[in-house]
Design an enzyme around this catalytic site. Structure first.
Site, PDB file in Angstrom:
ATOM      1  N   GLN A   1       0.869  -1.169   0.000  1.00 45.41           N
ATOM      2  CA  GLN A   1       0.000   0.000   0.000  1.00 45.41           C
ATOM      3  C   GLN A   1       0.912   1.228   0.000  1.00 45.41           C
ATOM      4  OE1 GLN A   1      -2.177   1.890   3.391  1.00 45.41           O
ATOM      5  NE2 GLN A   1      -3.958   1.041   2.336  1.00 45.41           N
TER       6      GLN A   1
ATOM      7  N   TYR B   1      -6.124  10.685   4.459  1.00 46.49           N
ATOM      8  CA  TYR B   1      -4.734  10.859   4.037  1.00 46.49           C
ATOM      9  C   TYR B   1      -4.706  11.666   2.740  1.00 46.49           C
ATOM     10  CZ  TYR B   1      -3.809   7.669   7.834  1.00 46.49           C
ATOM     11  OH  TYR B   1      -3.738   7.099   9.079  1.00 46.49           O
TER      12      TYR B   1
ATOM     13  N   ARG C   1      -7.688   2.166  -2.678  1.00 52.03           N
ATOM     14  CA  ARG C   1      -8.512   2.108  -1.468  1.00 52.03           C
ATOM     15  C   ARG C   1      -9.125   3.488  -1.240  1.00 52.03           C
ATOM     16  NH1 ARG C   1      -7.656   0.430   4.922  1.00 52.03           N
ATOM     17  NH2 ARG C   1      -9.006  -1.373   4.732  1.00 52.03           N
TER      18      ARG C   1
ATOM     19  N   GLY D   1      -8.855  -7.529   8.697  1.00 45.83           N
ATOM     20  CA  GLY D   1      -7.831  -6.752   9.381  1.00 45.83           C
ATOM     21  C   GLY D   1      -7.489  -7.306  10.739  1.00 45.83           C
ATOM     22  N   ARG D   2      -8.211  -6.832  11.776  1.00 47.10           N
ATOM     23  CA  ARG D   2      -7.833  -7.152  13.153  1.00 47.10           C
ATOM     24  C   ARG D   2      -7.846  -8.651  13.426  1.00 47.10           C
ATOM     25  NH1 ARG D   2      -5.820  -2.062  13.741  1.00 47.10           N
ATOM     26  NH2 ARG D   2      -7.120  -0.916  12.289  1.00 47.10           N
TER      27      ARG D   2
END
Length: 346
Positions: A106, A154, A202, A313-314
């Protein structure tokens, strides 16, 4: 714990461009800050290899920063430039490939210190080229594609969102003009990597400063937003939501990834608290853990073709073997996401 739905849909191959994945499970990008001075070491390679060994079809690395002074203020976030960092990533790629996995970096710029309106056009052009150089290096190192981080407030997303983009030149204004920076980044990266190297983008409606934010309030606006990004060269959209099961717009059960696929025909990755019984932001903001949730609804949506790939993810962060355990029906072996488990993260 049992799960009544067959999990086989998660373990079907999928192809895009010159990339073929062995399963539909994607490891979400998760910042860890374990790369001193921006250099990923053997521990980072081992971390990703463990997921590749356990039936993760595609690994998206933690954010890797481009060569620009404002790109990051965190010294342990990995770079995607400079000899030492690039050599480190070459080792990561080799380890993941040896384990039979596929991996893409990424690529990100964490954002303007002030406002995006503070950048001159010359500086914007320099940042675009920094993205392109990192993309070219990713291909040279043997990565299987790239992901551009255009979500969560971002830099690319700061240009997307009207509340953080006050510019009145060609990089600001209406929704179409606010995509101009992203379009230039995508076009430059496409030129750097060639036609068959997958580019994933993304993006998110929500922002870390505003969970209720929407870049596009309607499907028609979303289609307008996506069109120039596709024309610039995006192959796959990674549609970031906090909870994958929530409808994106009234009047339809489709989530964001479902709408993007319906509107564009492009492959999509869904993401958002997969395998957890609590959405991810409360895990940190409120200090909570999360139990293990079933994935029947996720699989049903995948089988209906609402989206193509599922980012985890987590659950994968805390349990490297999550995908293998799901495949084998070892539900009682899944590891809950807790602060205590995080202390032994591996």
């Amino acid at each position: 714990m049992t799960n009544s739905t067959s999990v086989q849909a998660l373990f079907q191959p999928f192809s895009v461009g010159n990339l073929t994945l062995s399963s539909r499970i994607v490891m979400s990008p998760m910042t860890r800050q374990f790369s001193p001075e921006g250099v990923p070491g053997p521990n980072v390679a081992a971390y990703y290899r463990r997921r590749a060994e356990n039936n993760v079809g595609l690994i998206v690395t933690e954010g890797t920063i481009v060569d620009h002074p404002d790109a990051s203020n965190q010294p342990n976030v990995p770079h995607l430039y400079g000899e030492a960092a690039l050599n480190g990533w070459a080792n990561v790629v080799a380890e993941v490939h040896e384990a039979g996995g596929r991996i893409i970096p990424q690529i990100w710029h964490m954002g303007a210190r002030g406002q995006v309106g503070d950048y001159t056009e010359a500086e914007i052009a320099a940042i675009v080229q920094a993205f392109a150089r990192s993309a070219a290096e990713a291909k040279r190192l043997g990565f299987d594609g790239i992901e551009l981080h255009g979500a969560h407030g971002y830099l690319i997303d700061q240009f997307f969102w009207e509340k953080t983009n006050p510019r009145t030149d060609r990089y600001g204004g209406d929704m179409l003009k606010r995509t101009r920076f992203a379009v230039e980044v995508i076009e430059a990266c496409r030129e750097a990597v060639g036609p068959d190297f997958p580019i994933v983008l993304r993006f998110s409606q929500w922002k870390s400063a505003d969970y209720g934010a929407k870049l596009a309030a309607t499907p028609a606006e979303l289609e307008q937003f996506l069109k120039p990004l596709i024309e610039a060269g995006v192959d796959v959209f990674h549609c970031s939501t906090r909870r994958f099961w929530e409808p994106e717009f009234e009047g339809s059960e489709l989530n964001l990834a479902g709408w993007v696929k319906k509107l564009t025909g492009k492959p999509t990755i869904t993401v958002g608290s997969v395998g957890l019984d609590t959405e991810f932001t409360s895990l940190f903001a409120e200090g909570k853990g999360a139990g293990i949730a079933g994935i029947d609804e996720l699989i049903e949506r995948l089988e209906r073709g609402e989206f193509d790939l599922v980012a985890v993810g987590r659950a994968l962060l805390i349990d490297p073997a999550w995908a293998s355990k799901i495949r084998d029906g070892r539900w009682d072996e899944l590891v809950p996401f807790t602060r205590e488990a995080l202390q032994t993260l591996h």
